[in-house]
Design a protein around this motif. Structure first.
Motif, PDB file in Angstrom:
ATOM      1  N   THR A  57       0.843  -1.191   0.000  1.00 62.34           N
ATOM      2  CA  THR A  57       0.000   0.000   0.000  1.00 62.34           C
ATOM      3  C   THR A  57       0.880   1.243   0.000  1.00 62.34           C
ATOM      4  OG1 THR A  57      -1.410  -1.292   1.490  1.00 62.34           O
ATOM      5  CG2 THR A  57      -2.017   1.000   1.128  1.00 62.34           C
ATOM      6  N   SER A  58       2.034   1.138   0.646  1.00 60.45           N
ATOM      7  CA  SER A  58       2.991   2.253   0.654  1.00 60.45           C
ATOM      8  C   SER A  58       4.406   1.697   0.674  1.00 60.45           C
ATOM      9  CB  SER A  58       2.759   3.136   1.883  1.00 60.45           C
ATOM     10  OG  SER A  58       2.842   2.346   3.050  1.00 60.45           O
ATOM     11  N   GLY A  59       5.348   2.563   0.296  1.00 60.27           N
ATOM     12  CA  GLY A  59       6.748   2.175   0.366  1.00 60.27           C
ATOM     13  C   GLY A  59       7.233   1.434  -0.863  1.00 60.27           C
ATOM     14  N   SER A  60       8.492   0.976  -0.808  1.00 59.46           N
ATOM     15  CA  SER A  60       9.102   0.370  -1.981  1.00 59.46           C
ATOM     16  C   SER A  60      10.038  -0.780  -1.620  1.00 59.46           C
ATOM     17  CB  SER A  60       9.899   1.423  -2.752  1.00 59.46           C
ATOM     18  OG  SER A  60      10.974   1.879  -1.943  1.00 59.46           O
ATOM     19  N   VAL A  61      10.211  -1.670  -2.596  1.00 55.72           N
ATOM     20  CA  VAL A  61      11.161  -2.779  -2.483  1.00 55.72           C
ATOM     21  C   VAL A  61      12.061  -2.753  -3.711  1.00 55.72           C
ATOM     22  CG1 VAL A  61      11.442  -5.290  -2.411  1.00 55.72           C
ATOM     23  CG2 VAL A  61       9.502  -4.225  -1.234  1.00 55.72           C
ATOM     24  N   HIS A  62      13.368  -2.708  -3.505  1.00 53.55           N
ATOM     25  CA  HIS A  62      14.327  -2.891  -4.595  1.00 53.55           C
ATOM     26  C   HIS A  62      14.972  -4.255  -4.457  1.00 53.55           C
ATOM     27  CE1 HIS A  62      13.920   1.450  -5.028  1.00 53.55           C
ATOM     28  NE2 HIS A  62      14.558   1.356  -6.185  1.00 53.55           N
ATOM     29  N   LEU A  63      14.920  -5.040  -5.506  1.00 55.39           N
ATOM     30  CA  LEU A  63      15.557  -6.357  -5.520  1.00 55.39           C
ATOM     31  C   LEU A  63      16.692  -6.328  -6.510  1.00 55.39           C
ATOM     32  CD1 LEU A  63      12.813  -9.153  -5.723  1.00 55.39           C
ATOM     33  CD2 LEU A  63      13.973  -8.230  -3.712  1.00 55.39           C
ATOM     34  N   ASP A  64      17.914  -6.597  -6.038  1.00 50.44           N
ATOM     35  CA  ASP A  64      19.018  -6.714  -6.974  1.00 50.44           C
ATOM     36  C   ASP A  64      19.052  -5.474  -7.898  1.00 50.44           C
ATOM     37  OD1 ASP A  64      21.155  -8.381  -7.587  1.00 50.44           O
ATOM     38  OD2 ASP A  64      20.149  -9.263  -9.319  1.00 50.44           O
ATOM     39  N   GLY A  65      18.808  -4.290  -7.305  1.00 52.73           N
ATOM     40  CA  GLY A  65      18.861  -3.035  -8.039  1.00 52.73           C
ATOM     41  C   GLY A  65      17.605  -2.674  -8.820  1.00 52.73           C
ATOM     42  N   GLN A  66      16.600  -3.537  -8.769  1.00 50.56           N
ATOM     43  CA  GLN A  66      15.385  -3.328  -9.568  1.00 50.56           C
ATOM     44  C   GLN A  66      14.221  -2.932  -8.654  1.00 50.56           C
ATOM     45  OE1 GLN A  66      14.442  -4.777 -13.190  1.00 50.56           O
ATOM     46  NE2 GLN A  66      13.060  -3.113 -12.613  1.00 50.56           N
ATOM     47  N   SER A  67      13.568  -1.804  -8.933  1.00 51.38           N
ATOM     48  CA  SER A  67      12.429  -1.389  -8.123  1.00 51.38           C
ATOM     49  C   SER A  67      11.174  -2.148  -8.547  1.00 51.38           C
ATOM     50  CB  SER A  67      12.195   0.112  -8.296  1.00 51.38           C
ATOM     51  OG  SER A  67      10.937   0.444  -7.743  1.00 51.38           O
ATOM     52  N   LEU A  68      10.596  -2.888  -7.630  1.00 53.96           N
ATOM     53  CA  LEU A  68       9.410  -3.684  -7.977  1.00 53.96           C
ATOM     54  C   LEU A  68       8.212  -2.803  -8.275  1.00 53.96           C
ATOM     55  CD1 LEU A  68       9.512  -6.641  -5.406  1.00 53.96           C
ATOM     56  CD2 LEU A  68      10.253  -6.622  -7.797  1.00 53.96           C
ATOM     57  N   SER A  69       8.143  -1.596  -7.652  1.00 48.22           N
ATOM     58  CA  SER A  69       6.944  -0.774  -7.802  1.00 48.22           C
ATOM     59  C   SER A  69       6.828  -0.153  -9.195  1.00 48.22           C
ATOM     60  CB  SER A  69       6.910   0.304  -6.717  1.00 48.22           C
ATOM     61  OG  SER A  69       8.157   0.942  -6.630  1.00 48.22           O
ATOM     62  N   THR A  70       7.925  -0.163  -9.968  1.00 49.37           N
ATOM     63  CA  THR A  70       7.841   0.369 -11.321  1.00 49.37           C
ATOM     64  C   THR A  70       7.355  -0.698 -12.304  1.00 49.37           C
ATOM     65  OG1 THR A  70      10.107  -0.255 -11.848  1.00 49.37           O
ATOM     66  CG2 THR A  70       9.779   1.922 -10.871  1.00 49.37           C
ATOM     67  N   LEU A  71       7.135  -1.910 -11.801  1.00 50.69           N
ATOM     68  CA  LEU A  71       6.795  -3.026 -12.690  1.00 50.69           C
ATOM     69  C   LEU A  71       5.322  -3.403 -12.562  1.00 50.69           C
ATOM     70  CD1 LEU A  71       9.847  -5.315 -11.858  1.00 50.69           C
ATOM     71  CD2 LEU A  71       9.569  -3.854 -13.880  1.00 50.69           C
ATOM     72  N   ASP A  72       4.740  -3.866 -13.661  1.00 48.28           N
ATOM     73  CA  ASP A  72       3.388  -4.419 -13.579  1.00 48.28           C
ATOM     74  C   ASP A  72       3.496  -5.905 -13.212  1.00 48.28           C
ATOM     75  OD1 ASP A  72       4.303  -5.634 -15.851  1.00 48.28           O
ATOM     76  OD2 ASP A  72       2.915  -4.637 -17.223  1.00 48.28           O
ATOM     77  N   GLU A  73       2.351  -6.548 -13.158  1.00 49.42           N
ATOM     78  CA  GLU A  73       2.277  -7.967 -12.789  1.00 49.42           C
ATOM     79  C   GLU A  73       3.238  -8.823 -13.625  1.00 49.42           C
ATOM     80  OE1 GLU A  73      -0.729  -8.875 -10.677  1.00 49.42           O
ATOM     81  OE2 GLU A  73       0.591 -10.570 -10.270  1.00 49.42           O
ATOM     82  N   ASP A  74       3.225  -8.627 -14.941  1.00 49.58           N
ATOM     83  CA  ASP A  74       4.094  -9.413 -15.823  1.00 49.58           C
ATOM     84  C   ASP A  74       5.564  -9.142 -15.546  1.00 49.58           C
ATOM     85  OD1 ASP A  74       1.913 -10.510 -17.001  1.00 49.58           O
ATOM     86  OD2 ASP A  74       2.008  -9.297 -18.837  1.00 49.58           O
ATOM     87  N   GLY A  75       5.860  -7.864 -15.307  1.00 47.85           N
ATOM     88  CA  GLY A  75       7.239  -7.471 -15.025  1.00 47.85           C
ATOM     89  C   GLY A  75       7.741  -8.112 -13.741  1.00 47.85           C
ATOM     90  N   ARG A  76       6.872  -8.119 -12.731  1.00 46.50           N
ATOM     91  CA  ARG A  76       7.274  -8.738 -11.459  1.00 46.50           C
ATOM     92  C   ARG A  76       7.439 -10.245 -11.630  1.00 46.50           C
ATOM     93  NH1 ARG A  76       3.157  -5.586  -9.537  1.00 46.50           N
ATOM     94  NH2 ARG A  76       1.955  -7.418  -8.936  1.00 46.50           N
TER      95      ARG A  76
END
Ligand SMILES: Nc1ncnc2c1ncn2[C@@H]1O[C@H](COP(=O)(O)OP(=O)(O)O)[C@@H](O)[C@H]1O
Ligand SMILES: [Mg+2]
Length: 218
Positions: A57-76
């Motif tokens: 609902t809020s905040g962000s997660v970066h995995l291995d340099g990649q921000s998950l919140s910039t990705l859609d379902e397929d991207g994730r």
């Protein structure tokens, strides 16, 4: 892995329920972290957010340099396929596939030409070289979790998420699975995030993240 201001609120008939609030931490590459806390404290929800299985609902997660919140379902889903392995309490093997086929599956899904040789190799490494053609129902709980570990590591994931991986195993079998998990982890240089309510197991990880009612306890 970099986690900032992570929150999860769900709408229920009688109002909003905050499951996680303002969770922040970083995990260095190759490190092992335990997420601990009482039942219902938000551990599994946090793991789902970290792995991109669920959206915050809020905040962000970066995995291995990649921000998950910039990705859609397929991207994730793509990031999970490329970077992430999972191990669950309930093993989650496909019942109609043999041990070998279960381990080949993630390689086949990403289009590897030869899935069988690496799948055989890692099943031998986890001590199941003589069980390749067995179906999950023909394997003990400990053996099923070994297959699940082989499946998780066969793609050489950058990150491995494990949710109570020994929760359905007796103490002795659970210990053997954990030894194997740490050995595979050290071998592959994987970043390990392990949810557990077992303090002994948590103490084997270099860092502990403690949750209480959805908040970090320092
Ligand atoms: N989708 C959801 N809708 C409503 N409540 C949820 C949902 N997911 C989790 N919860 C609630 O949030 C709390 C934390 O759940 P969970 O992350 O599974 O905790 P843990 O893994 O630490 O036991 C629990 O009270 C649970 O019932
Ligand atoms: Mg849980």
């Amino acid at each position: 892995m970099d986690v900032r201001g992570l929150g999860k609120t769900v709408a229920l008939p009688d109002g909003a329920l905050t499951i996680l609030e303002d969770v922040a931490f970083t995990v260095e590459r190759g490190d092992a972290v335990a997420i601990v806390g009482a039942s219902g404290s938000g551990k599994s929800t946090l793991l789902s957010l970290l792995a991109g299985l669920d959206t915050p609902t809020s905040g962000s997660v970066h995995l291995d340099g990649q921000s998950l919140s910039t990705l859609d379902e397929d991207g994730r889903a793509r990031v999970r396929g490329e970077k992430v392995g999972f191990v669950f309490q309930s093993f989650q093997l496909l019942p109609t596939l043999t041990a070998l086929e279960n381990v080949m599956l993630p390689l086949e899904l990403r289009g590897d030409a030869d899935a069988q040789a690496p799948a055989r190799r890692i099943l031998e490494k986890v001590g199941l070289g003589a069980r390749l053609g067995h179906y999950p129902r023909q394997l003990s709980g400990g053996e099923q979790q070994r297959v699940a570990l082989a499946r998780a590591f066969v793609t050489h994931p950058a990150l491995l998420f494990a949710d109570e991986p020994t929760g359905n195993l007796d103490t002795h079998t659970g210990q053997a699975i954990i030894d194997l998990l740490f050995a595979l982890n050290a071998d592959a240089g994987t970043t390990l995030v392990l949810v557990t309510h077992d303090e002994h197991l948590a103490a084997r990880c270099r860092h502990q993240i403690r949750l209480d009612s959805g908040r970090l306890v320092e």
